[in-house]
Design an enzyme around this catalytic site. Structure first.
Site, PDB file in Angstrom:
ATOM      1  N   ASP A 366      -2.266 -12.514  -1.852  1.00 51.88           N
ATOM      2  CA  ASP A 366      -1.189 -12.922  -2.748  1.00 51.88           C
ATOM      3  C   ASP A 366      -0.109 -11.842  -2.770  1.00 51.88           C
ATOM      4  O   ASP A 366      -0.339 -10.771  -3.310  1.00 51.88           O
ATOM      5  CB  ASP A 366      -1.722 -13.225  -4.157  1.00 51.88           C
ATOM      6  N   GLU A 560      -2.004   1.457  -3.255  1.00 51.74           N
ATOM      7  CA  GLU A 560      -2.590   0.164  -2.893  1.00 51.74           C
ATOM      8  C   GLU A 560      -2.259  -0.246  -1.463  1.00 51.74           C
ATOM      9  O   GLU A 560      -3.092  -0.822  -0.763  1.00 51.74           O
ATOM     10  CB  GLU A 560      -2.048  -0.887  -3.874  1.00 51.74           C
TER      11      GLU A 560
END
Length: 627
Positions: A366, A560
């Site tokens: 996503d 991340e």
């Protein structure tokens, strides 16, 4: 070498001199002299030079515990440690613990907080049948204000999940019994604003935990997944109430096999039996239900049920999409959004968009234009590879640990059964997903009855699960690698695959130019499976060099994701870059990025580790080798 100093004095002086932008970090963006003198309590003076060493000093000052006189002892050796050794040690000794959570009295309040939602009430939802858990959480929360404990209904529907979107909360996880006392089973969160247990993140985190011999934490992750499947019907996108209708990419059997192979002599066979039983249940009820995640062509798709706009996204995230469906020019986006949420506006097209959007989030990717607006209509390469891996894992476990027969609900399931369904899946993947012209796998659109030809890092997944023939592996590498390989790793998609995306459309974080740890880890293992060791080592070095360089320049940061074209964590894309917002010391880094570093180091030859610590540019090494 150990020295004793007054922590408060040295920390204050260091920040005053070197932290010129006042963000409680020392980076290459600061304009200080990059040379600091440490005065010890015995009046000795030591000089620390350079951004990397000064940021190490700052971290060591923050980590050290001072005595009653305010004195701490720090190691000059630690401060001057080679970068890859220091990063790996920080992951092993500090970051895993900083990412660990338990739903107990000391940890429950932090877990119940949700940076993704602005809520005052804190709720904890307990599965319908778990009465022991309800009693445990009653005891845990009885002295904590503002926590509401609720039991979920026996049947969880999309309508119910929508009804509690304005009352979000954490979902209870596994408990264990120690000395006749109930205790919460620990789990790790990804990092940053993510304060719950996520689906596929946990598999990659577990790779790092196993490498660092964190046995109990690794087992806890698996036990919490077992609990989720039994009590919520699936491994959840994450254990929050608004994720109840969504699962995640299936890595459960991979976690079980990798853990059991390492700790077989310390693990009762009954534990493995429970995991196998749970995996079969998940396989048959989550993935093989016809009309949902089992598609009409016999392959699998992501299919996350739910109603309307997802509850967890930031304000404004869907503005671009909502504007396309808004017919009334005098109506603001916010007015349209509220009326749609309240079902005062009906839009089948928008409902369909959010079915696909939820399915994108179920995929873990996503978001990406590979799946945008069509996800539930696709049988994807990545998902079918993972379900194939379940089938082969179950065959392997049953053959090697259960004398080739496993009794499940009065059925005797032999390894041959699982080998057979796996073989049929390969045949279907070759029929629907394999493209002879390019020599690569692509997602298949069920409505259009054709392959998408969107070039993605997920095209390498079949190498990881050993689905391909040697010739197929060779052609996949020849086709995809030139399109996805950049100086610092593999991009989520090719640049060319985005050519139809409108110029004013928002950038998607799983597409070019961004690179992600799970893709790199899967690709490394896939290449090694087929004997491409030199190529795997090159990709590992490029990825580790980027992490090491950014950490050395930016106070140890482990975020991340990265822009692998430019080699930077500074990205202007949806959600920002989780794990980059901290003071003094990275607050656990980021789970799967930590794991990729530990895995990469474990696979890298010693001569490359030496070059990594010298920060030798990857192109200096591999341009010579490749030429």
């Amino acid at each position: 070498m150990l020295i004793k100093i007054y922590k408060k004095d040295v920390l204050h002086s260091l920040l005053q001199q070197e932290d010129t932008d006042k963000d409680k970090k020392i980076t290459i963006d600061d304009q200080g002299p990059k040379e600091f003198k440490i005065h010890t309590i015995s009046n000795e003076v030591y000089t620390i030079r350079g951004t990397y060493h000064l940021s190490n000093l700052l971290q060591e000052l923050e980590l050290a515990k001072e005595n009653q006189e305010g004195i701490i002892e720090i190691s000059l050796t630690e401060i001057k440690q080679q970068p890859s050794i220091r990063i790996s040690k920080m992951i092993k000794e500090h970051y895993w613990d900083r990412l660990t959570r338990k739903l107990d009295r000391s940890g429950i309040e932090k877990i119940l907080s949700d940076d993704k939602r602005d809520i005052k009430e804190k709720r904890l939802y307990v599965p319908f049948y778990d009465k022991e858990a309800y009693s445990y959480y009653q005891e845990v929360t009885k002295e904590i204000d503002h926590i509401i404990l609720e039991t979920l209904p026996e049947k969880i529907t999309p309508e119910f999940v929508r009804s509690i979107n304005d009352k979000p909360g954490i979902l209870g996880l596994a408990l264990t019994t120690t000395n006749h006392k109930k205790e919460a089973v620990p789990f790790l969160v990804p990092g940053g604003r993510f304060n719950e247990m996520y689906g596929w993140d946990s598999y990659f985190i577990n790779i790092g935990l196993l490498l660092d011999a964190r046995k109990e934490l690794s087992k806890g992750m698996i036990d919490n997944f077992t609990y989720q499947i039994k009590n919520y019907g699936k491994i959840l996108n994450a254990n929050r109430s608004y994720y109840l209708t969504r699962t995640q990419p299936p890595f459960y059997t991979s976690m079980v096999v990798e853990y059991y192979e390492k700790y077989r002599d310390q693990t009762p066979i009954s534990w493995l039996e429970e995991c196998v039983r749970t995996a079969i249940y998940e396989y048959e009820t989550v993935w093989m239900q016809s009309g949902k995640r089992l598609a009409s062509n016999g392959l699998n798709r992501f299919y996350a049920e739910g109603i309307g706009i997802t509850a967890e996204v930031e304000e404004g995230h869907y503005d671009y999409i909502l504007h396309k469906y808004k017919n009334n020019d005098s109506q603001s986006i916010e007015e349209f959004r509220k009326k749609y949420l309240q079902r005062e506006i009906d839009s089948e097209e928008l409902d369909q968009y959010f079915l696909h959007d939820r399915s994108v989030r179920e995929s873990g990717h996503d978001t990406t234009y590979r799946l945008e607006g069509i996800c539930a209509d696709l049988t994807t390469v990545d998902l079918n590879t993972l379900v194939y891996k379940y089938e082969k894992d179950l065959a392997y476990i049953i053959k090697n640990f259960f004398n080739n027969v496993f009794v499940y609900e009065d059925r005797k399931l032999r390894s041959e059964y699982w080998d057979d369904v796996a073989s049929k899946r390969i045949a279907l993947m070759n029929q629907y997903l394999w493209d002879e012209e390019t020599g690569s796998y692509f997602d298949y659109n069920l409505l259009e009855k054709k392959k998408t030809h969107f070039e993605s890092a997920t095209g390498f997944y079949p190498l990881w699960a050993k689905i391909c023939t040697a010739d197929q592996a060779k052609s996949i590498i020849a086709y995809l690698l030139p399109k996805l390989k950049y100086k610092f790793g593999i991009t989520g998609s090719s640049k060319a695959s985005l050519h139809d995306v409108p110029e004013d459309a928002p950038q998607r974080q799983w597409d070019y130019p961004f690179g992600w740890a799970p893709h790199q880890m899967i690709i490394w293992k896939g290449l090694l499976n087929y004997g491409y060791q030199d190529l795997a080592e090159e990709l590992i070095y490029r990825w580790l060099w980027m992490i090491t360089k950014n950490a050395a320049d930016y106070n140890g940061i482990i975020p991340e994701k990265f822009d692998v074209v430019n080699g930077t964590y500074k990205v202007n894309v949806e959600y920002g870059n989780v794990g980059s917002d901290f003071k003094y010391v990275p607050d656990g880094g980021f789970g799967w990025m930590n794991a990729s570093y530990q895995l990469g180091l474990s696979l890298l030859p010693i001569e490359y580790k030496y070059k990594l610590n010298q920060l030798v540019d990857p192109d200096e090494i591999f341009s010579k080798i490749n030429n």
